[in-house]
Design a protein around this motif. Structure first.
Motif, mmCIF file in Angstrom:
data_model
loop_
_atom_site.group_PDB
_atom_site.id
_atom_site.type_symbol
_atom_site.label_atom_id
_atom_site.label_comp_id
_atom_site.label_asym_id
_atom_site.label_seq_id
_atom_site.Cartn_x
_atom_site.Cartn_y
_atom_site.Cartn_z
ATOM 1 N N ALA A 85 5.074 6.279 4.298
ATOM 2 C CA ALA A 85 3.947 5.609 4.961
ATOM 3 C C ALA A 85 4.411 4.325 5.665
ATOM 4 N N THR A 86 5.415 3.669 5.075
ATOM 5 C CA THR A 86 5.910 2.416 5.682
ATOM 6 C C THR A 86 7.439 2.463 5.766
ATOM 7 N N SER A 118 0.824 -1.208 0.000
ATOM 8 C CA SER A 118 0.000 0.000 0.000
ATOM 9 C C SER A 118 0.864 1.267 0.000
ATOM 10 N N ALA A 119 2.079 1.181 0.586
ATOM 11 C CA ALA A 119 2.955 2.361 0.527
ATOM 12 C C ALA A 119 3.437 2.560 -0.902
ATOM 13 N N LYS A 126 5.209 10.193 12.372
ATOM 14 C CA LYS A 126 4.544 10.565 11.119
ATOM 15 C C LYS A 126 4.460 9.396 10.131
ATOM 16 N N VAL A 127 4.988 8.229 10.547
ATOM 17 C CA VAL A 127 4.989 7.057 9.650
ATOM 18 C C VAL A 127 3.881 6.105 10.112
ATOM 19 N N ALA A 128 3.022 5.692 9.190
ATOM 20 C CA ALA A 128 1.867 4.878 9.585
ATOM 21 C C ALA A 128 2.298 3.500 10.105
ATOM 22 N N GLU A 129 3.254 2.874 9.400
ATOM 23 C CA GLU A 129 3.663 1.517 9.805
ATOM 24 C C GLU A 129 5.183 1.463 9.923
ATOM 25 N N LYS A 159 6.391 5.887 -1.176
ATOM 26 C CA LYS A 159 6.155 6.107 0.256
ATOM 27 C C LYS A 159 6.765 5.018 1.144
ATOM 28 N N GLY A 202 6.368 13.721 6.076
ATOM 29 C CA GLY A 202 5.134 12.932 5.971
ATOM 30 C C GLY A 202 5.070 12.112 4.693
ATOM 31 N N GLN A 203 6.223 12.024 3.992
ATOM 32 C CA GLN A 203 6.210 11.320 2.707
ATOM 33 C C GLN A 203 6.217 9.792 2.871
#
Ligand code: SF4
Ligand code: SF4
Ligand code: FES
Length: 529
Positions: free
Chosen positions: A392-393, A304-305, A421-424, A309, A389-390
């Motif tokens: 995601a993982t 998904s990243a 700021k990193v989702a995973e 990302k 914020g770039q």
């Protein structure tokens, strides 16, 4: 190159070779105590006597240089009698300590008594001379003077290898013993090698003594991960427990030695703080999960990243094969992802010395260059992308970028703050750390003693490490983890087998051309220039 005849067969040896070395290198065993191939010969124990034609008396083979036309006999009645006499002499005052001595199973006094003597002692127990026992040479090494055969290997080691000269021989005749020179402590960085060179149970290691009978131990050849020298070691283990590291000779790397810090790091491998089970954060709380669900979650986070990302931090503490497998997976599925390798000075500590210890305390920095992992992103670029914020993982192998305890970790504060700021955040590592405490997915990995693969040392020598004990709990080998992920992501770029991965690497990466897994053997091989 002189030619000599030993027991009726002719051999050619380099000029200057001692007779004992000529014998040993040609598979002819000569019993010996004071001789050690890494130390200067002293010729004091007389166990290595051989017959040499035209010499009036038996000659010590350790101090006699092989000469052209020399005729040597190693197994005549005269030689056998001399060996038995030396053994009898050495055992005159030796205590009956075998049932409680740590050396049993690797004691040359026992072995040679059985091979060359086998006669009862003529000296009654009560007449044996008593000497000091349990003398603390340091908090690492204990001396027992009654067991000492005065071969002086330990004295020569301190004088010739670290050059610190702490030990000497004191007194004369039957009351001679080894002791610390005045005002000295046995405190050099290599002091525990005296335990290895001692052929009997006179010097024992404070950390290993009474832990295990050595004949129960299994041995796996591997490489120390304490610094970039990559000293060759033996891992001694039994029943899923590691007991000790011992140096394994490799004249291209560590001769016969290893440093005390590397040796004592054995205890930390199976200490508290190992990650035992895969976990994932759910509603803010870390919860144990089965491997299947964890890997699905990580695969989904990578997918998904996508390219732009995703960031992956590869590591100088992981094997070359694990780093290669991650690189292959990312290149094939997410070619635009950020990929960085441990900064070159991240594990730098002190200056190292001119014996073995290097300043770089990681075992595989050279893999970063060999695999071209320094030409991609830098850690700083990834931290900047996280801050903006770039990302995601984020996948982090081994290195603890969130900890400020490492003075070289100049980005620690920014890294820690940016993690929010990193989702995973996926941490793949054997040990708990600041980074694992802040991660959202914990992937428990085998330690290097539980892993098969290679490290590349400071001189670009590729050396195999091998799994000894199984990883604790549910931890898996790093290469296994990345190959399972690759499979879930529909690519077969990674194989869970270190030898097969190495073969792929030799085909795809110029630095590894010409090498083979088997060819590395137990002594390693240099990368292509
Ligand atoms: S302590 Fe061991 S190595 Fe040192 S002289 Fe005695 S027997 Fe030899
Ligand atoms: S010098 Fe380095 S590689 Fe060798 S034993 Fe010490 S820490 Fe380990
Ligand atoms: S090994 Fe030669 S005299 Fe000791």
């Amino acid at each position: 190159m002189p030619k000599l005849t030993i027991d009726g067969k002719e051999y050619e040896v380099p000029a200057g070779t001692s007779v004992i070395k000529a014998c040993h290198e040609n598979g002819i065993d000569i019993p010996h105590y004071c001789y050690h191939p890494g130390l200067s010969p002293e010729g004091n124990c007389r166990l290595c006597l051989v017959e040499i034609e035209k010499m009036p008396k038996l000659a010590p083979s350790c101090t006699t240089v092989a000469g052209e036309g020399m005729i040597v006999r190693t197994n005549t009645d005269k030689v056998k009698k001399a060996r038995a006499d030396v053994m009898e002499f050495l055992l005159v005052d030796h205590p009956i300590d075998c049932p409680i001595c740590d050396q049993v199973g690797e004691c040359k006094l026992q072995d040679y008594y059985m091979e060359h003597d086998r006669r009862p002692s003529h000296v009654p127990l009560e007449q044996k001379i008593l000497k000091p026992k349990r003398v603390q040479f340091s908090d690492k090494v204990i001396y027992d003077a009654e067991r000492c055969i005065l071969c002086t290997r330990c004295v020569r080691f301190c004088r010739e290898v670290p050059g610190t000269n702490e030990l000497g021989m004191f007194n004369r005749g039957a009351v001679s013993l080894i002791g610390l020179n005045e005002g000295r402590q046995l405190a050099n960085d290599y002091s525990m090698n005296v335990v290895d060179v001692c052929p009997v149970g006179a010097l024992t290691s404070a950390s290993f003594r009474f832990q295990k009978r050595v004949y129960f131990l299994k041995t796996t050849p591997s490489v120390c991960n304490g610094c970039s020298r990559g000293c060759n070691i033996n891992l001694d283990w039994d029943n899923e427990k590691l007991f000790r590291y011992r140096p394994r000779p490799n004249l291209e790397v560590n001769d016969y030695w290893m440093c005390d810090a590397g040796r004592l790091s054995c205890a930390s491998q199976q200490a508290e703080g190992r990650l035992l089970r895969p976990k994932a954060r759910m509603a803010g709380e870390l919860k144990q999960q089965p491997w299947g669900r964890i890997l699905d979650r990580v695969a989904e986070a990578l997918r998904s990243a996508g390219d732009g990302k995703l960031a992956v931090l590869l590591s100088a503490r992981a094997t070359t094969e694990e780093n290669y497998a991650w690189r292959s997976l990312i290149q094939s599925r997410f070619p635009k992802a950020f990929v960085a390798f441990t900064p070159a000075d991240f594990y730098a500590e002190g200056k190292g010395d001119d014996i073995l210890i290097t300043a770089d305390k990681s075992p595989n920095q050279a893999a970063g260059d060999a695999l071209g992992l320094r030409s991609g992103s830098s850690l700083e670029q990834i931290v900047q992308a996280m801050e903006s914020g770039q990302i995601a993982t984020l996948v982090v192998l081994d290195d603890d970028y969130a900890s400020s305890r490492n003075p070289n970790n100049r980005l620690a504060d920014r890294f820690r703050a940016a993690l929010a700021k990193v989702a995973e955040v996926v941490a793949v590592t054997p040990h708990e750390s600041e980074t694992t405490r802040l991660a959202s997915v914990i992937v428990p990995k085998a330690a290097f003693t539980e892993t098969t693969g290679t490290f590349i040392n400071v001189d670009r020598r590729v050396q195999r490490i091998a799994r000894s004990v199984p990883p604790p709990g549910e931890a898996l080998e790093g290469l296994d983890i990345v190959s399972r992920l690759a499979h879930l992501l529909g690519t077969e770029t990674a194989s869970g087998n270190a030898a097969a991965t190495f073969a792929r690497m030799t085909a795809s990466d110029a630095a590894f051309r010409g090498l083979t897994w088997e060819g590395l053997g137990e002594q390693g091989a240099l990368l292509a220039s």
